[in-house]
Enzyme design. Sequence first.
Site, PDB file in Angstrom:
ATOM      1  N   HIS A  22      48.140 -29.602  25.362  1.00  0.00           N
ATOM      2  CA  HIS A  22      48.834 -28.937  24.098  1.00  0.00           C
ATOM      3  C   HIS A  22      49.678 -27.643  24.365  1.00  0.00           C
ATOM      4  O   HIS A  22      49.974 -27.407  25.523  1.00  0.00           O
ATOM      5  CB  HIS A  22      47.529 -28.599  23.137  1.00  0.00           C
ATOM      6  CG  HIS A  22      46.862 -27.522  23.729  1.00  0.00           C
ATOM      7  ND1 HIS A  22      47.028 -26.442  23.928  1.00  0.00           N
ATOM      8  CD2 HIS A  22      45.394 -27.687  24.025  1.00  0.00           C
ATOM      9  CE1 HIS A  22      45.928 -25.853  24.634  1.00  0.00           C
ATOM     10  NE2 HIS A  22      44.938 -26.517  24.344  1.00  0.00           N
ATOM     11  N   HIS A  25      48.482 -25.155  26.985  1.00  0.00           N
ATOM     12  CA  HIS A  25      49.130 -25.646  28.351  1.00  0.00           C
ATOM     13  C   HIS A  25      50.484 -25.599  28.691  1.00  0.00           C
ATOM     14  O   HIS A  25      50.870 -24.962  29.837  1.00  0.00           O
ATOM     15  CB  HIS A  25      48.544 -27.072  28.667  1.00  0.00           C
ATOM     16  CG  HIS A  25      47.166 -27.188  28.283  1.00  0.00           C
ATOM     17  ND1 HIS A  25      46.848 -28.191  27.276  1.00  0.00           N
ATOM     18  CD2 HIS A  25      45.840 -26.582  28.702  1.00  0.00           C
ATOM     19  CE1 HIS A  25      45.431 -28.225  27.214  1.00  0.00           C
ATOM     20  NE2 HIS A  25      45.041 -27.174  28.049  1.00  0.00           N
ATOM     21  N   CYS A 138      18.696 -28.406  28.418  1.00  0.00           N
ATOM     22  CA  CYS A 138      18.474 -29.672  27.285  1.00  0.00           C
ATOM     23  C   CYS A 138      18.599 -30.842  27.964  1.00  0.00           C
ATOM     24  O   CYS A 138      19.632 -31.181  28.467  1.00  0.00           O
ATOM     25  CB  CYS A 138      19.620 -29.207  26.485  1.00  0.00           C
ATOM     26  SG  CYS A 138      19.569 -30.362  25.007  1.00  0.00           S
ATOM     27  N   CYS A 141      21.418 -32.744  26.342  1.00  0.00           N
ATOM     28  CA  CYS A 141      22.631 -32.848  27.045  1.00  0.00           C
ATOM     29  C   CYS A 141      22.831 -33.216  28.495  1.00  0.00           C
ATOM     30  O   CYS A 141      23.499 -33.510  28.979  1.00  0.00           O
ATOM     31  CB  CYS A 141      23.220 -31.339  26.921  1.00  0.00           C
ATOM     32  SG  CYS A 141      23.405 -30.514  25.103  1.00  0.00           S
ATOM     33  N   CYS A 155      18.921 -26.201  21.009  1.00  0.00           N
ATOM     34  CA  CYS A 155      20.274 -26.628  21.249  1.00  0.00           C
ATOM     35  C   CYS A 155      21.098 -26.989  20.051  1.00  0.00           C
ATOM     36  O   CYS A 155      20.437 -28.041  19.225  1.00  0.00           O
ATOM     37  CB  CYS A 155      20.252 -27.866  22.241  1.00  0.00           C
ATOM     38  SG  CYS A 155      21.588 -28.848  22.187  1.00  0.00           S
ATOM     39  N   HIS A 158      21.416 -30.976  19.608  1.00  0.00           N
ATOM     40  CA  HIS A 158      20.308 -31.990  19.684  1.00  0.00           C
ATOM     41  C   HIS A 158      19.023 -31.378  19.063  1.00  0.00           C
ATOM     42  O   HIS A 158      18.061 -32.131  18.734  1.00  0.00           O
ATOM     43  CB  HIS A 158      19.614 -32.378  21.311  1.00  0.00           C
ATOM     44  CG  HIS A 158      20.724 -33.017  22.012  1.00  0.00           C
ATOM     45  ND1 HIS A 158      21.868 -32.386  22.792  1.00  0.00           N
ATOM     46  CD2 HIS A 158      21.323 -34.213  22.059  1.00  0.00           C
ATOM     47  CE1 HIS A 158      22.881 -33.070  23.039  1.00  0.00           C
ATOM     48  NE2 HIS A 158      22.395 -34.326  22.631  1.00  0.00           N
ATOM     49  N   LYS A 308      42.665 -20.322  15.242  1.00  0.00           N
ATOM     50  CA  LYS A 308      42.781 -21.041  16.837  1.00  0.00           C
ATOM     51  C   LYS A 308      43.082 -22.526  16.599  1.00  0.00           C
ATOM     52  O   LYS A 308      42.672 -23.190  15.763  1.00  0.00           O
ATOM     53  CB  LYS A 308      41.023 -20.689  17.234  1.00  0.00           C
ATOM     54  CG  LYS A 308      40.725 -21.106  18.567  1.00  0.00           C
ATOM     55  CD  LYS A 308      39.246 -20.668  18.725  1.00  0.00           C
ATOM     56  CE  LYS A 308      38.966 -20.719  20.246  1.00  0.00           C
ATOM     57  NZ  LYS A 308      38.722 -22.009  20.999  1.00  0.00           N
TER      58      LYS A 308
HETATM   59  N1  MSP Z   1      40.344 -25.920  34.481  1.00  0.00           N
HETATM   60  C1  MSP Z   1      40.336 -24.554  34.068  1.00  0.00           C
HETATM   61  C2  MSP Z   1      41.187 -23.910  34.934  1.00  0.00           C
HETATM   62  C3  MSP Z   1      40.927 -23.756  36.442  1.00  0.00           C
HETATM   63  S1  MSP Z   1      42.061 -23.061  37.392  1.00  0.00           S
HETATM   64  C4  MSP Z   1      41.425 -22.797  38.957  1.00  0.00           C
HETATM   65  C5  MSP Z   1      40.836 -24.203  32.725  1.00  0.00           C
HETATM   66  N2  MSP Z   1      41.441 -25.163  32.273  1.00  0.00           N
HETATM   67  S2  MSP Z   1      42.018 -25.353  30.591  1.00  0.00           S
HETATM   68  O1  MSP Z   1      42.466 -26.660  30.481  1.00  0.00           O
HETATM   69  O2  MSP Z   1      40.888 -24.724  29.644  1.00  0.00           O
HETATM   70  O3  MSP Z   1      43.308 -24.263  30.829  1.00  0.00           O
HETATM   71  C6  MSP Z   1      43.168 -22.641  30.437  1.00  0.00           C
HETATM   72  C7  MSP Z   1      44.683 -22.423  30.695  1.00  0.00           C
HETATM   73  O4  MSP Z   1      45.528 -23.036  29.713  1.00  0.00           O
HETATM   74  C8  MSP Z   1      44.714 -21.067  30.046  1.00  0.00           C
HETATM   75  O5  MSP Z   1      44.372 -20.130  31.099  1.00  0.00           O
HETATM   76  C9  MSP Z   1      46.205 -21.071  29.773  1.00  0.00           C
HETATM   77  O6  MSP Z   1      46.971 -20.978  30.981  1.00  0.00           O
HETATM   78  C10 MSP Z   1      46.307 -22.329  29.197  1.00  0.00           C
HETATM   79  N3  MSP Z   1      45.970 -22.256  27.541  1.00  0.00           N
HETATM   80  C11 MSP Z   1      45.199 -23.230  26.945  1.00  0.00           C
HETATM   81  N4  MSP Z   1      45.217 -22.658  25.786  1.00  0.00           N
HETATM   82  C12 MSP Z   1      45.941 -21.768  25.440  1.00  0.00           C
HETATM   83  C13 MSP Z   1      46.193 -20.893  24.312  1.00  0.00           C
HETATM   84  N5  MSP Z   1      45.831 -21.298  23.167  1.00  0.00           N
HETATM   85  N6  MSP Z   1      47.286 -19.896  24.364  1.00  0.00           N
HETATM   86  C14 MSP Z   1      47.609 -19.405  25.563  1.00  0.00           C
HETATM   87  N7  MSP Z   1      47.441 -20.261  26.817  1.00  0.00           N
HETATM   88  C15 MSP Z   1      46.415 -21.250  26.649  1.00  0.00           C
HETATM   89  O7  MSP Z   1      40.393 -23.330  32.084  1.00  0.00           O
END
Ligand code: MSP
Length: 495
Positions: A22, A25, A138, A141, A155, A158, A308
């Site tokens: 999304h 990322h 749990c 889960c 939980c 569940h 969010k």
């Molecule tokens: N897999 C772990 C990271 C491991 S790194 C060794 C993780 N993954 S995640 O898919 O949740 O990605 C998190 C990262 O995605 C955030 O730190 C950021 O870089 C980016 N973002 C995801 N959603 C975001 C927003 N809503 N806003 C800004 N950045 C966002 O955590």
Amino acid sequence: MNKEQNKIYITTPIYYINDRPHIGHAYTTIIADVLARYYRQKIGSDNVFFLTGTDEHGAKISESAIKYNLDTQDFADMISSEFFESWKKLDISNNGFIRTTSEKHKTIVRDILLKLKELKTPIGNDVLYESEYEGLYCVGCEKYILESELIDGKCPDHNRVPEKLKEKNWFFRLSDFIPSIIEKIKSNEIEVFPETRKNEVLGILEKQSLPDFSISRSIKSVPWGIDLPWDENQKCYVWVDALSNYITALDYPDGENFKKFWPADIQLMALEILKFHAIFWPAILMALDLPLPKKLAIHGFFTIDDKKMSKTLGNVINPNDLVEKYGPDVTKYLILSQFGFGSESDINVSEFPAKYNADLVNGLGNLVNRTTKMVEDYLSGNVYEKYEIREDSLLELVGENIECLDFRTALINIMATIKLTDQWIDKDKPWELSKLEDEESKIKLEKVLNASIVNLLSIANALKPFMPNKSQEIIDILTAEKIVKPEFPLFPRIG
Ligand code: MSP
């Protein structure tokens, strides 16, 4: 970056595959892309390594696979390739794409675990030790859950009271590394940027007594992961597995890329995973006696129209949809010009069309059109002196902004130069000069059009890290044997 630096290693977090790619990322990945492209221009392509990838282990992933009725690895392959394809569509220039389910990564992580088991902490204790882990389990889960996740002691998924369970796990003796980590963050040996995030981490390190963390989980709670090499009933804790990606991708310990590019120069992320990167990660690296990352750059977590981003609210923005509408260059431009790096902000996609029309259609696109049209009509496509594309002041200015991760200001400065060039043209009125026969007017006409071309080249050059394809198109138009107005608009107007 200091002057003598001759390589740069940039990383994004590796993204969980229980979610589809999304705009969140995409944001981090685009920032890394701009940095990588900028440094390639500055220090040469061979000296830049830009890594991204997918984080594919853990209970969440196996649960998602079950929901899709797919084998876990097939599920991982499917979502990981969605990330891979999305970054291709966005024209992301990553050098590596690491997957934690790849054989290479798994093998190196097992070697790292075996190494850690033999090593001592700075004060002579074993880095790893076996101990009891006690938690709330749990059965619904099939995993441990936190006290804070319970609702009325149950939980929420569940509606049952979890059992208190104890299991033997392997622990990492974090406590022995804390004083050293505090010192390295304070002295900026590991720079945590911006300063507010540095203070937050120091607050956690100094005020809380952080427990050692377990590096393994029983296969009962986490069935999908890397086996602990010395205990088949345990899997490697997902964060040890995930953080290691930054070195496994470079073929630690003997690979050429590892020798050339480690330590990382900039590790990008949003703030929710800072603790893992600023505390656990340096501790693991120190235990392995490896150099530490130079900079952790933390951007804000943004919301969509003040909410969010979530599947339930249906407000998740898929970067592919933006690319389809605007193309990769413009998508990057629009996302990066919305807010500054560190701020926790709102992304307002409904403002994108107006911003696109104002900055790119009426601003840059129009300047290219009117300048080339006048050179074509009044000077038969020739400017009287061809200028080289120079590493000029605009690029220097923008370069400083980029190195400080202030992309928004970089783009504002570029837009200001476009406005200024338009104002010069309006003031000198080449369309009137072209009607005059005297020598002075002729020279003035050539000068103003020449200056516009030079400015445009400089603008296109400064925009290269952000909009590589559009910039190149502009450079090609302006450096052609004969300058003519482009047949199709560079930035077609959208309604
Ligand atoms: N897999 C772990 C990271 C491991 S790194 C060794 C993780 N993954 S995640 O898919 O949740 O990605 C998190 C990262 O995605 C955030 O730190 C950021 O870089 C980016 N973002 C995801 N959603 C975001 C927003 N809503 N806003 C800004 N950045 C966002 O955590």
